[in-house]
Design a protein around this motif. Structure first.
Motif, PDB file in Angstrom:
ATOM      1  N   GLU A  21     -84.359 -15.487 -14.479  1.00 50.45           N
ATOM      2  CA  GLU A  21     -85.279 -14.977 -13.512  1.00 50.45           C
ATOM      3  C   GLU A  21     -84.186 -14.330 -12.149  1.00 50.45           C
ATOM      4  OE1 GLU A  21     -89.414 -17.129 -13.795  1.00 50.45           O
ATOM      5  OE2 GLU A  21     -87.833 -17.951 -12.189  1.00 50.45           O
ATOM      6  N   SER A  22     -84.856 -13.334 -11.533  1.00 49.55           N
ATOM      7  CA  SER A  22     -84.033 -12.808 -10.443  1.00 49.55           C
ATOM      8  C   SER A  22     -84.235 -13.626  -9.375  1.00 49.55           C
ATOM      9  CB  SER A  22     -84.665 -11.467 -10.073  1.00 49.55           C
ATOM     10  OG  SER A  22     -84.049 -10.933  -8.803  1.00 49.55           O
ATOM     11  N   PHE A  23     -82.986 -13.626  -8.349  1.00 45.56           N
ATOM     12  CA  PHE A  23     -83.145 -14.348  -7.348  1.00 45.56           C
ATOM     13  C   PHE A  23     -83.628 -13.398  -5.842  1.00 45.56           C
ATOM     14  CE2 PHE A  23     -79.176 -17.143  -8.168  1.00 45.56           C
ATOM     15  CZ  PHE A  23     -79.716 -17.822  -8.938  1.00 45.56           C
ATOM     16  N   GLY A  24     -83.933 -12.168  -6.292  1.00 46.34           N
ATOM     17  CA  GLY A  24     -84.574 -11.458  -5.304  1.00 46.34           C
ATOM     18  C   GLY A  24     -83.026 -10.677  -4.568  1.00 46.34           C
ATOM     19  N   GLY A  25     -83.320 -10.151  -3.521  1.00 51.80           N
ATOM     20  CA  GLY A  25     -82.071  -9.755  -2.529  1.00 51.80           C
ATOM     21  C   GLY A  25     -82.124  -8.233  -2.676  1.00 51.80           C
ATOM     22  N   ASP A  26     -81.195  -7.712  -1.883  1.00 46.20           N
ATOM     23  CA  ASP A  26     -80.792  -6.265  -1.608  1.00 46.20           C
ATOM     24  C   ASP A  26     -80.121  -5.823  -2.972  1.00 46.20           C
ATOM     25  OD1 ASP A  26     -78.448  -6.872  -0.962  1.00 46.20           O
ATOM     26  OD2 ASP A  26     -79.048  -6.461   1.352  1.00 46.20           O
ATOM     27  N   ASP A  27     -79.748  -4.435  -2.996  1.00 48.75           N
ATOM     28  CA  ASP A  27     -78.790  -3.885  -3.926  1.00 48.75           C
ATOM     29  C   ASP A  27     -77.343  -4.367  -3.594  1.00 48.75           C
ATOM     30  OD1 ASP A  27     -80.787  -2.333  -4.954  1.00 48.75           O
ATOM     31  OD2 ASP A  27     -80.203  -0.549  -4.226  1.00 48.75           O
ATOM     32  N   HIS A  28     -76.849  -4.548  -2.375  1.00 48.12           N
ATOM     33  CA  HIS A  28     -75.607  -5.181  -1.981  1.00 48.12           C
ATOM     34  C   HIS A  28     -75.421  -6.582  -3.070  1.00 48.12           C
ATOM     35  CE1 HIS A  28     -71.747  -6.080  -0.049  1.00 48.12           C
ATOM     36  NE2 HIS A  28     -72.189  -6.992   0.103  1.00 48.12           N
ATOM     37  N   THR A  66     -59.533 -16.223 -11.589  1.00 45.89           N
ATOM     38  CA  THR A  66     -59.797 -15.914 -10.108  1.00 45.89           C
ATOM     39  C   THR A  66     -60.271 -14.327  -9.803  1.00 45.89           C
ATOM     40  OG1 THR A  66     -57.622 -15.723  -9.421  1.00 45.89           O
ATOM     41  CG2 THR A  66     -58.397 -17.992  -9.444  1.00 45.89           C
ATOM     42  N   VAL A  67     -61.265 -14.331  -9.155  1.00 48.34           N
ATOM     43  CA  VAL A  67     -61.667 -13.033  -8.802  1.00 48.34           C
ATOM     44  C   VAL A  67     -61.625 -12.733  -7.396  1.00 48.34           C
ATOM     45  CG1 VAL A  67     -63.129 -13.072 -10.837  1.00 48.34           C
ATOM     46  CG2 VAL A  67     -64.187 -13.765  -8.456  1.00 48.34           C
ATOM     47  N   CYS A  68     -61.746 -11.165  -7.172  1.00 48.46           N
ATOM     48  CA  CYS A  68     -61.442 -10.879  -5.787  1.00 48.46           C
ATOM     49  C   CYS A  68     -62.474  -9.475  -5.752  1.00 48.46           C
ATOM     50  CB  CYS A  68     -60.226 -10.431  -5.325  1.00 48.46           C
ATOM     51  SG  CYS A  68     -60.059  -9.604  -3.617  1.00 48.46           S
ATOM     52  N   PHE A  69     -63.572  -9.404  -5.485  1.00 49.30           N
ATOM     53  CA  PHE A  69     -64.539  -8.126  -5.498  1.00 49.30           C
ATOM     54  C   PHE A  69     -65.047  -7.943  -4.274  1.00 49.30           C
ATOM     55  CE2 PHE A  69     -65.482 -10.055  -9.860  1.00 49.30           C
ATOM     56  CZ  PHE A  69     -64.594  -9.366 -10.625  1.00 49.30           C
ATOM     57  N   PRO A  70     -64.983  -6.644  -3.881  1.00 47.88           N
ATOM     58  CA  PRO A  70     -65.388  -5.918  -2.658  1.00 47.88           C
ATOM     59  C   PRO A  70     -66.498  -6.545  -1.994  1.00 47.88           C
ATOM     60  CG  PRO A  70     -64.680  -4.133  -3.992  1.00 47.88           C
ATOM     61  CD  PRO A  70     -64.784  -5.483  -4.841  1.00 47.88           C
ATOM     62  N   HIS A  71     -67.550  -6.823  -2.763  1.00 48.65           N
ATOM     63  CA  HIS A  71     -68.917  -7.238  -2.144  1.00 48.65           C
ATOM     64  C   HIS A  71     -68.790  -8.780  -2.020  1.00 48.65           C
ATOM     65  CE1 HIS A  71     -69.614  -8.153  -6.358  1.00 48.65           C
ATOM     66  NE2 HIS A  71     -71.011  -8.487  -6.116  1.00 48.65           N
ATOM     67  N   CYS A  72     -67.845  -9.337  -2.305  1.00 50.38           N
ATOM     68  CA  CYS A  72     -67.880 -10.842  -2.080  1.00 50.38           C
ATOM     69  C   CYS A  72     -66.682 -11.191  -1.348  1.00 50.38           C
ATOM     70  CB  CYS A  72     -68.133 -11.408  -3.447  1.00 50.38           C
ATOM     71  SG  CYS A  72     -69.512 -11.429  -4.641  1.00 50.38           S
ATOM     72  N   GLN A  73     -66.364 -11.265  -0.206  1.00 53.83           N
ATOM     73  CA  GLN A  73     -65.169 -11.054   0.644  1.00 53.83           C
ATOM     74  C   GLN A  73     -65.778 -12.298   1.698  1.00 53.83           C
ATOM     75  OE1 GLN A  73     -61.984 -10.051   0.230  1.00 53.83           O
ATOM     76  NE2 GLN A  73     -62.871  -9.177  -1.582  1.00 53.83           N
ATOM     77  N   PRO A  74     -64.608 -13.379   2.013  1.00 49.44           N
ATOM     78  CA  PRO A  74     -63.374 -13.438   1.454  1.00 49.44           C
ATOM     79  C   PRO A  74     -63.475 -14.032   0.172  1.00 49.44           C
ATOM     80  CG  PRO A  74     -63.929 -15.135   3.130  1.00 49.44           C
ATOM     81  CD  PRO A  74     -64.945 -14.102   3.331  1.00 49.44           C
TER      82      PRO A  74
END
Length: 264
Positions: A85-92, A185-193
């Motif tokens: 199931e979705s958590f909801g939230g915006d497109d970001h 390990t990951v580094c994505f623009p929408h999950c910073q730091p």
């Protein structure tokens, strides 16, 4: 029950003449289009029962675990896609799930969102959505499946968490645990730091998770695949490191070849 590893996290389960697929991937080159790929893509193979599959289970809606085109080819007419199931939230917040959602809709695939701990029965399979933890905070479950008196659990690309004991109590012990082992390990623009910790189970975490799930056998998955320098960074010798970590554990490790049958 027969278990087939289809490459990356893809698995086919067959029992009593019926089949399911989990995290099926059919076209890996499409997953990372437009990215600075710096390593080979995972090798995959279609399910043996392609076109006759009862249901496609997706641990989460990232495109390397939810391939709408591969699911459309695999499923029989009316076959269902199960996903969290979705958590909801915006497109970001939902940046990494939007494309898979759109592709499932475009293919017109019947869908059944599943809540945590929810169970359902499809053909000979009893299926449970077990809580799991996604590194980006997106909805993720592990799928516990029972058929013909055998029990398996597919851990998607979950991180280490505290649901192992509950899952074992409710749905185990497990004849087979299918676990990721690459621990990137990951580094994505929408999950910073970014976080410096493994984004999915690494060799050492997977070895312990399988023990806590009371595994009889363990099948490592989700390795020798993607490496995007600076974005999705893996370590070498992923399988060897897991075999080292699992040495002395009370379960047996099986490393099937692509498409090879394992009979539980």
């Amino acid at each position: 029950m027969r278990v087939r590893w289809l490459g990356w996290a893809g698995v086919e389960l067959e029992s009593q003449g019926e089949s399911l697929v989990i995290d099926l991937l059919g076209r890996p080159e499409g997953v990372l289009e437009g990215t600075p790929l710096s390593a080979p893509l995972p090798e995959v193979t279609p399910p043996l029962t392609e076109g006759r599959v009862l249901a496609g289970l997706c641990t989460h809606l990232h495109r390397d675990h939810t391939d709408a085109g591969a699911l459309a080819r695999a499923l029989r007419p009316g076959g269902t896609v199960l996903h969290p199931e979705s958590f909801g939230g915006d497109d970001h917040e939902n940046l990494w799930t939007l494309q898979a959602e759109a592709e499932l809709t475009a293919h017109g695939l019947p869908r059944r969102p599943m809540g945590l701990w929810q169970t359902t029965k499809i053909g000979p399979f009893t299926i449970a959505a077990v809580p799991a933890v996604d590194t980006l905070g997106d909805p993720q479950v592990s799928w516990a499946v029972e058929a013909g008196g055998k029990r398996v659990i597919h851990l998607g690309d979950s991180m280490f968490h505290g649901y192992w004991w509950r899952a074992a109590r409710r749905f185990g012990p497990f004849d087979a645990v299918l676990t990721p082992i690459n621990g990137p390990t990951v580094c994505f623009p929408h999950c910073q730091p970014p976080s410096p910790y493994p984004a999915s189970l690494d060799a050492e975490h997977a070895a312990v998770a399988a023990r806590l799930l009371q595994a009889r056998t363990v099948v490592p998955i989700h390795y020798d695949g993607f490496h995007l320098e600076g974005f999705y960074t893996t370590r070498p010798r992923e399988l060897d490191r897991f075999l080292d970590a699992a040495a002395g554990e009370p379960y047996t490790v099986l490393t099937p070849k692509l498409g090879e049958d394992l009979t539980l």
